[in-house]
Scaffold this motif. Structure first.
Motif, PDB file in Angstrom:
ATOM      1  N   ARG A 161       0.839  -1.206   0.000  1.00 65.45           N
ATOM      2  CA  ARG A 161       0.000   0.000   0.000  1.00 65.45           C
ATOM      3  C   ARG A 161       0.873   1.254   0.000  1.00 65.45           C
ATOM      4  O   ARG A 161       0.573   2.237  -0.701  1.00 65.45           O
ATOM      5  CB  ARG A 161      -0.935   0.027   1.209  1.00 65.45           C
ATOM      6  CG  ARG A 161      -2.051  -0.966   1.151  1.00 65.45           C
ATOM      7  CD  ARG A 161      -3.204  -0.554   2.084  1.00 65.45           C
ATOM      8  NE  ARG A 161      -2.817  -0.354   3.468  1.00 65.45           N
ATOM      9  CZ  ARG A 161      -2.799  -1.309   4.390  1.00 65.45           C
ATOM     10  NH1 ARG A 161      -3.127  -2.563   4.058  1.00 65.45           N
ATOM     11  NH2 ARG A 161      -2.469  -1.047   5.643  1.00 65.45           N
ATOM     12  N   ARG A 162       1.931   1.225   0.790  1.00 62.57           N
ATOM     13  CA  ARG A 162       2.803   2.402   0.849  1.00 62.57           C
ATOM     14  C   ARG A 162       3.425   2.691  -0.504  1.00 62.57           C
ATOM     15  O   ARG A 162       3.530   3.858  -0.918  1.00 62.57           O
ATOM     16  CB  ARG A 162       3.883   2.213   1.913  1.00 62.57           C
ATOM     17  CG  ARG A 162       3.351   2.309   3.348  1.00 62.57           C
ATOM     18  CD  ARG A 162       4.484   2.449   4.352  1.00 62.57           C
ATOM     19  NE  ARG A 162       5.287   1.227   4.428  1.00 62.57           N
ATOM     20  CZ  ARG A 162       5.016   0.224   5.258  1.00 62.57           C
ATOM     21  NH1 ARG A 162       3.963   0.280   6.066  1.00 62.57           N
ATOM     22  NH2 ARG A 162       5.791  -0.848   5.295  1.00 62.57           N
ATOM     23  N   VAL A 163       3.806   1.663  -1.225  1.00 55.08           N
ATOM     24  CA  VAL A 163       4.355   1.858  -2.567  1.00 55.08           C
ATOM     25  C   VAL A 163       3.271   2.371  -3.518  1.00 55.08           C
ATOM     26  O   VAL A 163       3.496   3.292  -4.304  1.00 55.08           O
ATOM     27  CB  VAL A 163       4.959   0.545  -3.098  1.00 55.08           C
ATOM     28  CG1 VAL A 163       5.353   0.687  -4.566  1.00 55.08           C
ATOM     29  CG2 VAL A 163       6.165   0.136  -2.266  1.00 55.08           C
ATOM     30  N   ALA A 164       2.076   1.797  -3.426  1.00 53.42           N
ATOM     31  CA  ALA A 164       0.995   2.151  -4.345  1.00 53.42           C
ATOM     32  C   ALA A 164       0.587   3.610  -4.229  1.00 53.42           C
ATOM     33  O   ALA A 164       0.200   4.235  -5.228  1.00 53.42           O
ATOM     34  CB  ALA A 164      -0.213   1.249  -4.107  1.00 53.42           C
ATOM     35  N   PHE A 165       0.676   4.183  -3.018  1.00 52.14           N
ATOM     36  CA  PHE A 165       0.155   5.530  -2.802  1.00 52.14           C
ATOM     37  C   PHE A 165       1.233   6.569  -2.512  1.00 52.14           C
ATOM     38  O   PHE A 165       0.916   7.700  -2.149  1.00 52.14           O
ATOM     39  CB  PHE A 165      -0.868   5.502  -1.659  1.00 52.14           C
ATOM     40  CG  PHE A 165      -2.100   4.716  -1.983  1.00 52.14           C
ATOM     41  CD1 PHE A 165      -3.071   5.242  -2.808  1.00 52.14           C
ATOM     42  CD2 PHE A 165      -2.261   3.430  -1.504  1.00 52.14           C
ATOM     43  CE1 PHE A 165      -4.203   4.513  -3.137  1.00 52.14           C
ATOM     44  CE2 PHE A 165      -3.379   2.682  -1.825  1.00 52.14           C
ATOM     45  CZ  PHE A 165      -4.365   3.236  -2.646  1.00 52.14           C
ATOM     46  N   ARG A 166       2.499   6.207  -2.745  1.00 46.75           N
ATOM     47  CA  ARG A 166       3.572   7.121  -2.376  1.00 46.75           C
ATOM     48  C   ARG A 166       3.607   8.376  -3.247  1.00 46.75           C
ATOM     49  O   ARG A 166       4.133   9.416  -2.819  1.00 46.75           O
ATOM     50  CB  ARG A 166       4.914   6.405  -2.452  1.00 46.75           C
ATOM     51  CG  ARG A 166       5.302   5.943  -3.849  1.00 46.75           C
ATOM     52  CD  ARG A 166       6.579   5.116  -3.831  1.00 46.75           C
ATOM     53  NE  ARG A 166       6.906   4.617  -5.161  1.00 46.75           N
ATOM     54  CZ  ARG A 166       7.903   3.784  -5.407  1.00 46.75           C
ATOM     55  NH1 ARG A 166       8.670   3.372  -4.395  1.00 46.75           N
ATOM     56  NH2 ARG A 166       8.145   3.361  -6.636  1.00 46.75           N
ATOM     57  N   ASP A 167       3.065   8.328  -4.470  1.00 46.57           N
ATOM     58  CA  ASP A 167       3.041   9.524  -5.313  1.00 46.57           C
ATOM     59  C   ASP A 167       1.914  10.474  -4.928  1.00 46.57           C
ATOM     60  O   ASP A 167       1.930  11.645  -5.327  1.00 46.57           O
ATOM     61  CB  ASP A 167       2.885   9.143  -6.787  1.00 46.57           C
ATOM     62  CG  ASP A 167       4.155   8.535  -7.363  1.00 46.57           C
ATOM     63  OD1 ASP A 167       5.244   8.789  -6.808  1.00 46.57           O
ATOM     64  OD2 ASP A 167       4.060   7.798  -8.361  1.00 46.57           O
TER      65      ASP A 167
END
Length: 295
Positions: free
Chosen positions: A169-175
């Motif tokens: 999740r952290r990777v998916a929403f980091r932008d």
């Protein structure tokens, strides 16, 4: 460009949220919350309760988005048609004017509705449309959305697993967020489902690529506050706000230190405070006008 059909997202142990057309709650002067492109009204969940303590809140699904009314083919340009449908949604709720709060595309819609006379005040969080059309920033943002949609299609079977797994999740929403760890599994599924069911994605991107998505804004006669995240990786300060500063010269541009493109997920308390700082004084002005009969 096709969108991911809803059935391509297998719920697994997480339910796919239903396509609810709006959220309404609270009492007081109306406040309308407008979400961003490919998002849903659920993006406002972190701040709903706090805002409903002060306002009657209406958070609709935008036209052409998950749960929202369809945008008719062959009619006006997508954004113009969406604004017309949004006004119809407000009319159905008995809302003439309201405090308008929008994020990203919803921020631009709030400004457009203010031009149409529907606003008591406007707070736009990281609004779209503020960059110079045809600029490097314009092309970069278009590339981002095209790439994001390709990634969504490619990863559709894995989305429930991504939603369940904190590191993914952290990777998916980091932008989109400076603190993506704040996103829950259920919220992640709502984001994914909304993006997969945004039926106006291709039309909106084509319209933006042609330079026709964001017209010049007319006069706005109410208080306007533009909030920008200093860690917004999508709509970056100051390059993405130069046109906005020219179109809305009276607007107050307020930084949100350390926050990203969807700041209501990074720090809900700060965002609520910055919104109420605008709506509370505007409420007082409205009461005085009603008492004196002024227009």
């Amino acid at each position: 460009m096709d969108v991911v059909p809803a059935l391509a997202i297998r719920p697994g142990r997480l339910p796919v949220p239903p396509p609810e057309p709006f959220h309404a709650g609270g009492s007081g002067t109306p406040m309308v919350l407008l979400h961003g492109f490919t998002d849903t009204w659920r993006t406002w969940n972190p701040v709903l309760a706090a805002l409903e303590a002060h306002h009657r809140v209406f958070a609709p699904a935008l036209p052409g988005h998950y749960g929202g009314p369809p945008v008719p083919a062959g009619g006006p340009a997508m954004i113009t048609a969406s604004l017309d449908l949004l006004e119809r949604q407000l009319d159905e709720q008995g809302i003439g004017q309201a405090h308008l709060v929008g994020n990203s595309l919803g921020g631009w819609a709030a400004l457009e509705l203010a031009v149409r006379g529907r606003a008591l005040s406007v707070v736009a969080l990281c609004p779209a449309g503020g960059w110079e059309i045809g600029s490097a920033e314009d092309h970069r943002i278009l590339r981002y959305f095209r790439s994001a949609q390709r990634r969504l299609r490619a990863s559709a079977p894995m989305l429930p697993r991504i939603a369940r797994t904190p590191a993914l999740r952290r990777v998916a929403f980091r932008d989109l967020m400076a603190r993506p760890g704040n996103v829950t599994a259920e919220a992640a599924m709502a984001f994914f489902t909304g993006a997969a069911n945004c039926t106006v994605f291709a039309d909106a991107v084509a319209q933006a690529a042609a330079g026709n998505a964001f017209d010049e804004l007319g006069p706005i006669e109410v208080p306007v506050r533009i909030l920008y995240g200093t860690r917004d990786r999508l709509i970056r300060w100051p390059a993405c706000y130069q046109r906005m500063q020219r179109m809305v010269p009276q607007a107050e541009f307020v930084p949100l230190p350390g926050l990203g493109h969807m700041p209501m997920w990074d720090d809900p308390e700060v965002v609520v405070r910055r919104i109420l700082e605008v709506s509370a004084p505007a409420n007082s002005v409205g009461v005085r006008r009603e008492a004196t009969g002024a227009v």
